[in-house]
Design an enzyme around this catalytic site. Structure first.
Site, mmCIF file in Angstrom:
data_model
loop_
_atom_site.group_PDB
_atom_site.id
_atom_site.type_symbol
_atom_site.label_atom_id
_atom_site.label_comp_id
_atom_site.label_asym_id
_atom_site.label_seq_id
_atom_site.Cartn_x
_atom_site.Cartn_y
_atom_site.Cartn_z
ATOM 1 N N HIS A 98 106.767 63.739 60.208
ATOM 2 C CA HIS A 98 107.059 64.925 61.006
ATOM 3 C C HIS A 98 107.406 64.639 62.466
ATOM 4 O O HIS A 98 107.809 65.546 63.187
ATOM 5 C CB HIS A 98 105.881 65.915 60.952
ATOM 6 C CG HIS A 98 106.335 67.351 60.836
ATOM 7 N ND1 HIS A 98 105.488 68.370 60.443
ATOM 8 C CD2 HIS A 98 107.530 67.935 61.090
ATOM 9 C CE1 HIS A 98 106.151 69.526 60.464
ATOM 10 N NE2 HIS A 98 107.394 69.296 60.842
ATOM 11 N N ASP A 121 102.454 74.092 58.122
ATOM 12 C CA ASP A 121 101.750 72.806 58.199
ATOM 13 C C ASP A 121 100.241 73.033 58.114
ATOM 14 O O ASP A 121 99.750 74.089 58.520
ATOM 15 C CB ASP A 121 102.100 72.160 59.552
ATOM 16 C CG ASP A 121 101.990 70.649 59.598
ATOM 17 O OD1 ASP A 121 102.813 70.017 60.288
ATOM 18 O OD2 ASP A 121 101.072 70.083 58.952
ATOM 19 N N HIS A 123 98.525 71.145 59.868
ATOM 20 C CA HIS A 123 98.265 70.627 61.216
ATOM 21 C C HIS A 123 99.200 71.259 62.242
ATOM 22 O O HIS A 123 100.295 71.688 61.911
ATOM 23 C CB HIS A 123 98.469 69.106 61.222
ATOM 24 C CG HIS A 123 97.824 68.383 60.098
ATOM 25 N ND1 HIS A 123 98.485 68.079 58.906
ATOM 26 C CD2 HIS A 123 96.569 67.902 59.943
ATOM 27 C CE1 HIS A 123 97.663 67.434 58.093
ATOM 28 N NE2 HIS A 123 96.489 67.319 58.695
ATOM 29 N N ASP A 125 100.332 69.476 64.991
ATOM 30 C CA ASP A 125 101.245 68.420 65.475
ATOM 31 C C ASP A 125 101.565 68.606 66.949
ATOM 32 O O ASP A 125 102.695 68.374 67.380
ATOM 33 C CB ASP A 125 102.536 68.412 64.649
ATOM 34 C CG ASP A 125 102.286 68.085 63.184
ATOM 35 O OD1 ASP A 125 103.277 68.018 62.418
ATOM 36 O OD2 ASP A 125 101.122 67.909 62.795
ATOM 37 N N HIS A 138 103.661 61.477 64.650
ATOM 38 C CA HIS A 138 103.888 62.642 63.771
ATOM 39 C C HIS A 138 102.883 63.752 64.049
ATOM 40 O O HIS A 138 103.057 64.866 63.571
ATOM 41 C CB HIS A 138 103.897 62.250 62.285
ATOM 42 C CG HIS A 138 102.554 61.945 61.686
ATOM 43 N ND1 HIS A 138 102.318 62.030 60.336
ATOM 44 C CD2 HIS A 138 101.391 61.529 62.239
ATOM 45 C CE1 HIS A 138 101.048 61.699 60.085
ATOM 46 N NE2 HIS A 138 100.468 61.396 61.224
ATOM 47 N N ASP A 225 106.195 71.143 56.573
ATOM 48 C CA ASP A 225 105.437 69.932 56.243
ATOM 49 C C ASP A 225 104.807 70.186 54.881
ATOM 50 O O ASP A 225 104.025 71.128 54.729
ATOM 51 C CB ASP A 225 104.358 69.714 57.313
ATOM 52 C CG ASP A 225 103.578 68.423 57.120
ATOM 53 O OD1 ASP A 225 103.124 67.854 58.118
ATOM 54 O OD2 ASP A 225 103.421 67.977 55.960
ATOM 55 N N ASP A 227 102.472 69.038 53.441
ATOM 56 C CA ASP A 227 101.001 69.056 53.403
ATOM 57 C C ASP A 227 100.411 70.424 53.742
ATOM 58 O O ASP A 227 99.189 70.617 53.716
ATOM 59 C CB ASP A 227 100.365 67.942 54.255
ATOM 60 C CG ASP A 227 100.462 68.172 55.764
ATOM 61 O OD1 ASP A 227 100.474 67.145 56.487
ATOM 62 O OD2 ASP A 227 100.500 69.323 56.243
ATOM 63 N N GLU A 270 107.235 64.769 55.150
ATOM 64 C CA GLU A 270 105.943 64.192 54.767
ATOM 65 C C GLU A 270 105.724 64.037 53.258
ATOM 66 O O GLU A 270 104.593 63.847 52.823
ATOM 67 C CB GLU A 270 104.770 64.937 55.425
ATOM 68 C CG GLU A 270 104.780 64.871 56.955
ATOM 69 C CD GLU A 270 104.280 63.555 57.554
ATOM 70 O OE1 GLU A 270 103.810 62.676 56.798
ATOM 71 O OE2 GLU A 270 104.367 63.397 58.795
HETATM 72 N N1 LIG Z 1 95.935 65.664 64.320
HETATM 73 C C1 LIG Z 1 96.178 64.472 63.547
HETATM 74 C C2 LIG Z 1 96.818 63.398 64.391
HETATM 75 O O1 LIG Z 1 96.894 62.254 63.926
HETATM 76 O O2 LIG Z 1 97.246 63.723 65.522
HETATM 77 C C3 LIG Z 1 94.850 63.959 63.002
HETATM 78 N N2 LIG Z 1 94.902 64.292 61.580
HETATM 79 C C4 LIG Z 1 94.078 63.467 60.680
HETATM 80 C C5 LIG Z 1 92.618 63.585 61.036
HETATM 81 C C6 LIG Z 1 91.792 62.863 59.996
HETATM 82 C C7 LIG Z 1 90.324 63.000 60.309
HETATM 83 C C8 LIG Z 1 89.930 64.454 60.458
HETATM 84 C C9 LIG Z 1 90.831 65.142 61.483
HETATM 85 N N3 LIG Z 1 92.223 64.968 61.125
HETATM 86 C C10 LIG Z 1 96.298 64.153 61.173
HETATM 87 C C11 LIG Z 1 96.980 64.850 62.296
HETATM 88 C C12 LIG Z 1 98.475 64.572 62.344
HETATM 89 C C13 LIG Z 1 99.199 65.140 61.129
HETATM 90 C C14 LIG Z 1 100.688 64.998 61.238
HETATM 91 B B1 LIG Z 1 101.505 65.844 60.154
HETATM 92 O O3 LIG Z 1 102.911 65.750 60.435
HETATM 93 O O4 LIG Z 1 101.214 65.374 58.827
HETATM 94 O O5 LIG Z 1 101.155 67.236 60.241
HETATM 95 MN MN LIG Z 2 100.663 68.090 58.329
HETATM 96 MN MN LIG Z 3 103.346 67.990 60.267
#
Ligand SMILES: N[C@@]1(C(=O)O)CN(C[C@@H]2CCCCN2)C[C@@H]1CCC[B-](O)(O)O
Ligand SMILES: [Mn+2]
Ligand SMILES: [Mn+2]
Ligand SMILES: [Mn+2]
Length: 301
Positions: A98, A121, A123, A125, A138, A225, A227, A270
């Protein structure tokens, strides 16, 4: 009407191998013919050997991983998406992770400065270089598009073209603390799975559109996304989160956006065909193709 499929085999915005193979799986599942069946003229911009954009020396900047590669690829994606949009085509970007939204939405906003963004999503992002925990880009595209956080020179090409009041989320259920703060501070409209349960998807989509597109006269960029869907529906994705959208809820969003007649750009990102078993991969790829068809006019009746 022409849909320009832009395959983006890109994975540097995160750390799980395989998401770069998403585009080829979606195309090999027959997406191009499926869209032609709907009456679209389909072109394929077989992006893109990103190798030519690969960066030999790309050490982290702070926590940011692969920053120069992510930036260069997205600058290229912005030009490609913007070019197709400027020619009156509908760019369909297949990811890939993403972080690609930095490029796709920049491209759309360059051609349609008044476009609104509907972000589907689990999330948000929206992490900034200061709030990110993972350093995975992402998880950050929205902050760059809004111009939040400290400037990173390597991303200087991204202009803050997106306005907070033109952004709305649906499907949220895994938001970092820093991101929750950013949502509040910027008064960003967000419909989590709680609101989906409470109001139903029909009302949520209506409220989302009422917020970002009250007169139904603004172009719409839909960034989906995979997910956002429940892992039982779309298992093969890098950051699955339980309690997601049903197959029908996902499709309803796409059908309703198409019905507005305002869709100008679509991302489907994704899908990671290296995750889970073959049955799960097929399920994920198949639902991805189905969502795209729904967003591009396929109806049940
Ligand atoms: N906020 C996140 C980041 O890495 O910044 C942390 N998160 C994973 C994390 C695992 C442990 C519990 C809290 N969440 C994924 C998210 C990005 C998703 C990107 B997408 O494009 O898939 O939406
Ligand atoms: Mn996501
Ligand atoms: Mn995303
Ligand atoms: Mn191209």
């Amino acid at each position: 009407q022409t849909v320009a499929i832009i395959g983006c085999p890109f994975s540097a915005g995160q750390q799980r191998l395989g998401v770069d193979k998403g585009p080829i799986h979606l195309v090999e599942a027959g997406l191009t013919d499926q869209l032609a069946e709907l009456g679209w003229r389909v072109t394929f911009d077989g992006h893109h050997q990103f190798e030519e954009l690969s960066v030999t020396d790309d050490p982290p900047i702070g926590k940011l991983r692969n920053p120069r590669f992510v930036s260069r690829v997205n600058e290229s994606v912005a030009k490609v998406v913007g070019g197709h949009a400027a020619r009156g085509e509908l760019p369909l970007t297949l990811g890939g992770d993403h972080s690609l939204a930095m490029g796709t939405i920049s491209g759309t906003l360059g051609t349609y400065p008044n476009a609104c963004v509907i972000w589907i999503d689990a999330h948000t992002d929206i992490n900034t270089p200061e709030t990110t925990d993972s350093g995975n880009l992402h998880g950050m595209p929205v902050s760059f598009l809004l111009g939040l956080g400290a400037k990173v020179p390597e991303f200087g090409w991204i202009k803050p073209l997106l306005k907070a009041e033109r952004l709305v989320y649906i499907g949220l259920r895994d938001i970092d603390a820093g991101e929750k703060r950013i949502l509040r501070e910027n008064k960003i409209k967000a419909f989590s799975m709680h609101e989906v349960d409470k109001y139903g998807i029909g009302k949520v989509v209506e409220m989302a559109l009422d917020h970002v597109n009250p007169n139904r006269d603004l172009p719409v960029h839909l960034s989906f996304d995979i997910d956002a869907l429940d892992p039982s529906v779309a298992p093969s994705t890098g950051t699955p989160v339980r309690g997601g959208l049903t197959f029908r809820e996902g499709h309803y969003i796409c059908e309703a956006v198409y019905e507005t007649g305002l869709l100008v750009a679509l991302d489907l990102v994704e899908v990671n065909p290296h995750l889970e078993d073959e049955f799960s991969v097929n399920k994920t790829v198949t639902v991805g193709c189905s969502l795209v068809r729904a967003a591009l006019g396929e109806t049940l009746l």
